[in-house]
Design a protein around this motif. Sequence first.
Motif, PDB file in Angstrom:
ATOM      1  N   SER A 149       0.818  -1.221   0.000  1.00 38.08           N
ATOM      2  CA  SER A 149       0.000   0.000   0.000  1.00 38.08           C
ATOM      3  C   SER A 149       0.845   1.262   0.000  1.00 38.08           C
ATOM      4  CB  SER A 149      -0.931   0.008   1.226  1.00 38.08           C
ATOM      5  OG  SER A 149      -1.794  -1.095   1.209  1.00 38.08           O
ATOM      6  N   ASN A 150       2.105   1.129   0.375  1.00 37.06           N
ATOM      7  CA  ASN A 150       3.007   2.282   0.387  1.00 37.06           C
ATOM      8  C   ASN A 150       3.735   2.478  -0.942  1.00 37.06           C
ATOM      9  OD1 ASN A 150       2.413   2.954   3.029  1.00 37.06           O
ATOM     10  ND2 ASN A 150       4.084   1.744   3.884  1.00 37.06           N
ATOM     11  N   LEU A 151       3.568   1.558  -1.883  1.00 39.13           N
ATOM     12  CA  LEU A 151       4.301   1.606  -3.146  1.00 39.13           C
ATOM     13  C   LEU A 151       3.546   2.412  -4.201  1.00 39.13           C
ATOM     14  CD1 LEU A 151       5.658  -2.039  -3.511  1.00 39.13           C
ATOM     15  CD2 LEU A 151       6.950   0.010  -2.959  1.00 39.13           C
ATOM     16  N   PHE A 152       3.406   3.722  -3.973  1.00 37.90           N
ATOM     17  CA  PHE A 152       2.823   4.598  -4.979  1.00 37.90           C
ATOM     18  C   PHE A 152       1.532   4.014  -5.548  1.00 37.90           C
ATOM     19  CE2 PHE A 152       7.370   4.875  -4.841  1.00 37.90           C
ATOM     20  CZ  PHE A 152       7.617   6.235  -4.767  1.00 37.90           C
ATOM     21  N   PRO A 153       0.507   3.832  -4.703  1.00 35.88           N
ATOM     22  CA  PRO A 153      -0.696   3.111  -5.140  1.00 35.88           C
ATOM     23  C   PRO A 153      -1.486   3.843  -6.224  1.00 35.88           C
ATOM     24  CG  PRO A 153      -1.078   4.160  -3.023  1.00 35.88           C
ATOM     25  CD  PRO A 153       0.386   4.317  -3.322  1.00 35.88           C
ATOM     26  N   ARG A 154      -2.096   3.073  -7.092  1.00 36.46           N
ATOM     27  CA  ARG A 154      -3.020   3.603  -8.084  1.00 36.46           C
ATOM     28  C   ARG A 154      -4.363   2.924  -7.890  1.00 36.46           C
ATOM     29  NH1 ARG A 154       1.790   4.533  -9.315  1.00 36.46           N
ATOM     30  NH2 ARG A 154       2.456   6.042 -10.860  1.00 36.46           N
ATOM     31  N   ILE A 155      -5.419   3.714  -7.844  1.00 35.03           N
ATOM     32  CA  ILE A 155      -6.751   3.197  -7.529  1.00 35.03           C
ATOM     33  C   ILE A 155      -7.565   3.131  -8.818  1.00 35.03           C
ATOM     34  CG2 ILE A 155      -8.778   3.497  -6.066  1.00 35.03           C
ATOM     35  CD1 ILE A 155      -7.081   5.443  -4.385  1.00 35.03           C
ATOM     36  N   TYR A 207      11.191   6.046   1.956  1.00 32.26           N
ATOM     37  CA  TYR A 207       9.837   6.353   1.519  1.00 32.26           C
ATOM     38  C   TYR A 207       8.788   5.565   2.293  1.00 32.26           C
ATOM     39  CZ  TYR A 207      10.096   9.600  -2.388  1.00 32.26           C
ATOM     40  OH  TYR A 207      10.221  10.734  -3.140  1.00 32.26           O
ATOM     41  N   LYS A 208       9.131   4.334   2.651  1.00 30.16           N
ATOM     42  CA  LYS A 208       8.183   3.544   3.437  1.00 30.16           C
ATOM     43  C   LYS A 208       7.918   4.198   4.788  1.00 30.16           C
ATOM     44  CE  LYS A 208       9.139  -1.008   1.422  1.00 30.16           C
ATOM     45  NZ  LYS A 208       9.559  -2.401   1.693  1.00 30.16           N
ATOM     46  N   LEU A 209       8.961   4.766   5.387  1.00 29.61           N
ATOM     47  CA  LEU A 209       8.787   5.435   6.678  1.00 29.61           C
ATOM     48  C   LEU A 209       8.036   6.753   6.519  1.00 29.61           C
ATOM     49  CD1 LEU A 209      12.245   4.917   8.449  1.00 29.61           C
ATOM     50  CD2 LEU A 209      10.124   3.649   8.798  1.00 29.61           C
ATOM     51  N   LEU A 210       8.297   7.471   5.432  1.00 27.11           N
ATOM     52  CA  LEU A 210       7.639   8.757   5.213  1.00 27.11           C
ATOM     53  C   LEU A 210       6.141   8.580   4.984  1.00 27.11           C
ATOM     54  CD1 LEU A 210      10.374  10.312   2.957  1.00 27.11           C
ATOM     55  CD2 LEU A 210       9.602  11.290   5.112  1.00 27.11           C
ATOM     56  N   ASP A 211       5.758   7.501   4.305  1.00 26.02           N
ATOM     57  CA  ASP A 211       4.357   7.146   4.093  1.00 26.02           C
ATOM     58  C   ASP A 211       3.512   8.382   3.753  1.00 26.02           C
ATOM     59  OD1 ASP A 211       1.974   5.852   3.936  1.00 26.02           O
ATOM     60  OD2 ASP A 211       1.805   5.365   6.067  1.00 26.02           O
ATOM     61  N   GLU A 216      -1.626  11.114   9.219  1.00 24.80           N
ATOM     62  CA  GLU A 216      -1.092  11.492  10.514  1.00 24.80           C
ATOM     63  C   GLU A 216      -0.854  13.007  10.571  1.00 24.80           C
ATOM     64  OE1 GLU A 216       2.677  10.083  13.328  1.00 24.80           O
ATOM     65  OE2 GLU A 216       2.157   9.012  11.492  1.00 24.80           O
ATOM     66  N   GLU A 217      -1.145  13.620  11.691  1.00 26.05           N
ATOM     67  CA  GLU A 217      -1.071  15.077  11.822  1.00 26.05           C
ATOM     68  C   GLU A 217       0.290  15.602  11.361  1.00 26.05           C
ATOM     69  OE1 GLU A 217      -2.769  18.778  12.655  1.00 26.05           O
ATOM     70  OE2 GLU A 217      -3.649  16.797  12.490  1.00 26.05           O
ATOM     71  N   VAL A 218       1.347  15.223  12.086  1.00 27.52           N
ATOM     72  CA  VAL A 218       2.711  15.558  11.678  1.00 27.52           C
ATOM     73  C   VAL A 218       3.564  14.319  11.948  1.00 27.52           C
ATOM     74  CG1 VAL A 218       4.731  17.001  12.029  1.00 27.52           C
ATOM     75  CG2 VAL A 218       2.452  18.016  12.234  1.00 27.52           C
ATOM     76  N   ARG A 219       4.258  13.833  10.955  1.00 24.68           N
ATOM     77  CA  ARG A 219       5.072  12.635  11.134  1.00 24.68           C
ATOM     78  C   ARG A 219       6.536  13.033  11.241  1.00 24.68           C
ATOM     79  NH1 ARG A 219       4.991   6.627   8.601  1.00 24.68           N
ATOM     80  NH2 ARG A 219       2.995   6.734   9.663  1.00 24.68           N
ATOM     81  N   ARG A 328       5.754  16.495   7.065  1.00 27.76           N
ATOM     82  CA  ARG A 328       6.825  15.549   7.345  1.00 27.76           C
ATOM     83  C   ARG A 328       8.051  16.326   7.811  1.00 27.76           C
ATOM     84  NH1 ARG A 328       2.980  13.082   7.041  1.00 27.76           N
ATOM     85  NH2 ARG A 328       2.495  11.166   5.880  1.00 27.76           N
ATOM     86  N   VAL A 329       8.569  15.930   8.965  1.00 25.14           N
ATOM     87  CA  VAL A 329       9.758  16.563   9.532  1.00 25.14           C
ATOM     88  C   VAL A 329      10.846  15.504   9.634  1.00 25.14           C
ATOM     89  CG1 VAL A 329      10.746  17.806  11.480  1.00 25.14           C
ATOM     90  CG2 VAL A 329       8.359  18.221  10.815  1.00 25.14           C
ATOM     91  N   ILE A 330      11.952  15.713   8.927  1.00 24.80           N
ATOM     92  CA  ILE A 330      13.057  14.752   8.910  1.00 24.80           C
ATOM     93  C   ILE A 330      14.226  15.321   9.705  1.00 24.80           C
ATOM     94  CG2 ILE A 330      14.699  13.501   7.453  1.00 24.80           C
ATOM     95  CD1 ILE A 330      12.688  13.671   5.187  1.00 24.80           C
ATOM     96  N   LEU A 331      14.656  14.576  10.721  1.00 33.16           N
ATOM     97  CA  LEU A 331      15.777  14.973  11.563  1.00 33.16           C
ATOM     98  C   LEU A 331      16.966  14.073  11.263  1.00 33.16           C
ATOM     99  CD1 LEU A 331      13.812  15.363  14.928  1.00 33.16           C
ATOM    100  CD2 LEU A 331      14.232  17.104  13.179  1.00 33.16           C
ATOM    101  N   VAL A 332      18.113  14.673  10.974  1.00 34.66           N
ATOM    102  CA  VAL A 332      19.310  13.922  10.606  1.00 34.66           C
ATOM    103  C   VAL A 332      20.346  14.058  11.711  1.00 34.66           C
ATOM    104  CG1 VAL A 332      21.067  13.570   8.833  1.00 34.66           C
ATOM    105  CG2 VAL A 332      18.816  14.472   8.186  1.00 34.66           C
TER     106      VAL A 332
END
Length: 447
Positions: A149-155, A207-211, A216-219, A328-332
Motif C-alpha cells: 500500500s506504500n508503493l505509490f498506489p493507483r486506484i 519512503y516507506k517510513l515517510l508514508d 497522521e497530523e505531523v510525522r 513531514r519533519v526529517i531529523l538527521v
Amino acid sequence: MASSSSSATPEFDVYLSCAEDTRKGMVSHLYRSLSQRGITTYTRDDKLEKRASSPDSEFSDQWKYTIDAKVSVVVVSKSYLASAWCLNELQTILNFLDIGRLLVLPIFYGVDPSNVKNQTGEVEEPFRKLGEKYPEKDQAWRMSLIDVSNLFPRIWSGEAELVEAITKRVEVLLRYSDKSSNPRGTYPLTTKVNGLFGMDRQMLALYKLLDLNSNEEVRLIGICGPGGVGKTTLAKLAYEDMSKHFHAHVFVDNAKNIYQQDPDESQETFTSGKIQRWSQKRTRDVSTGVIKSTVGHRKVLLVIDSVDSMEQLKDIADIVGWCGSRSRVILVTQDKNLLDNFDVKHVYEVNSLRYDEALQLFSQSAFKETNPPTSFESLSLRAVQIASFLPLTLKILGSFLQGKDEEGWEKELQKLEGGQEKTIAEIRKKCFTRVNEEDQILSFILP
C-alpha cells in the motif's frame, strides 16, 4: 524454472499477480494489451491456484523460484485479500523487490489502498476470515499489505482507459529496469540518483517510513548513522524528490544555525515566490520565527540536518507545533539516542554500502567507470576496505588516487592502512586544503 540467483536474467518482462475476480476480465485484457506491444507476459491460471491446499503447502512455497520477470503488476482486489495463495505470492514478490530483482506496480481494483493497508472497510471481513483460518500467517500478511500500500498506489474501479494506462506505465518501468545505471532495478523515483550507488535502495526504505499517504497530523522521521555514511545525501535526495508534494519546504543545513528570534527583530514574512526561492536553498543562521512564518500551519516538508543536542530539539519541537496536517519533519543525526529521547518513532539507520555498491562508487570516482581496470582490481579492493565502505570516504579516496599509476597507489594505500578513524582523517587531510571544508565535502556528495 528460473534460478533464484540475483544475476539470472528474467525470461519474461511482466508477471501479473491477481485473483480470480479480475483474471478473466480486466487482467485478460491487460495481458492482451501488453502482448500486442511486444511485452512478454505471464500469469497463473485457476487450476494452479486450486492445487495449493494450504498457504504453506510445498507447491505454494515454490513461488520463490518462479517469479521470472522484470516487473510484477499486482492487481489488488477484494478477492485477492481473501486468497491465501495470493497473499503468499505477494510476500514473495515484495521479497524480490527488496533484493532488487523485481519492480512492482500495485493496482488497487475496486478497493481503497488505505483500507487494504489497515485491513478495514470492504476488505476487513474477507481478510479476517482468512486470518482465522491461518493464524500463523496473519501478521506476515498484514505487513505485506502495509508494504504494498506504500508503493505509490493507483486506484482503479472501472476499465475505461485502465488497460492502456497500465500498459504505458509498464513500458516506463521496463525502460527503467533495463538501464545499466540501475542494475538492481528498484522502484523509480523522480530524482536522478545516477552515480550514487545504493541510494535507490536507501530511498525506497525511507519512503516507506515517510508514508506520504498517511493522514497522521505531523510525522517525525529520523535518519541516523555514523559520519560519512550518506545521511545528508539521502536527506537531500528525498527533499528534492518530495518537495513538490508539499505547500512549503525548508532544508536547514545545520541545527546549530537555528536561533531563537530576538523580540525586537523585524517579523519578516515569506510569501509567494519568496518562500519558494528561500526554501529551495540550504539555509544558514535562520531564526525559529522565520521558519514558523514559512511553515505557517501548512502541509510542509522540513529537513533539519546535523542535530546533535537536546537543546536543538527543544527549538525544533516549537517549530513542529506550527506544521500543518500531513507535514513531514526529517531529523538527521549521528546520535540515535537523541531521536529516542525525542520520541521519534520512525527511524531509518543508514548503514555502510554493500560490497558491490562500495566498489562501484569507488571505481566511479577513481576511474569514471563502474568497474576498475583489471590491473587495478586488487588495489581497488584494498582501497574499499581502507575506506570502510563509507560513501564519502570512498569518493574522496577515489578522487585522490585518480590518475596515479599502480606504484603510486601502492605507496598511498600502504600509508593509509591502519585504524579507521586515523585513515579517514588522513584522507581528508590529503584531499582538502581550503578553509571551507564543508562546501568541498558537499561537492563530493552531490555531483
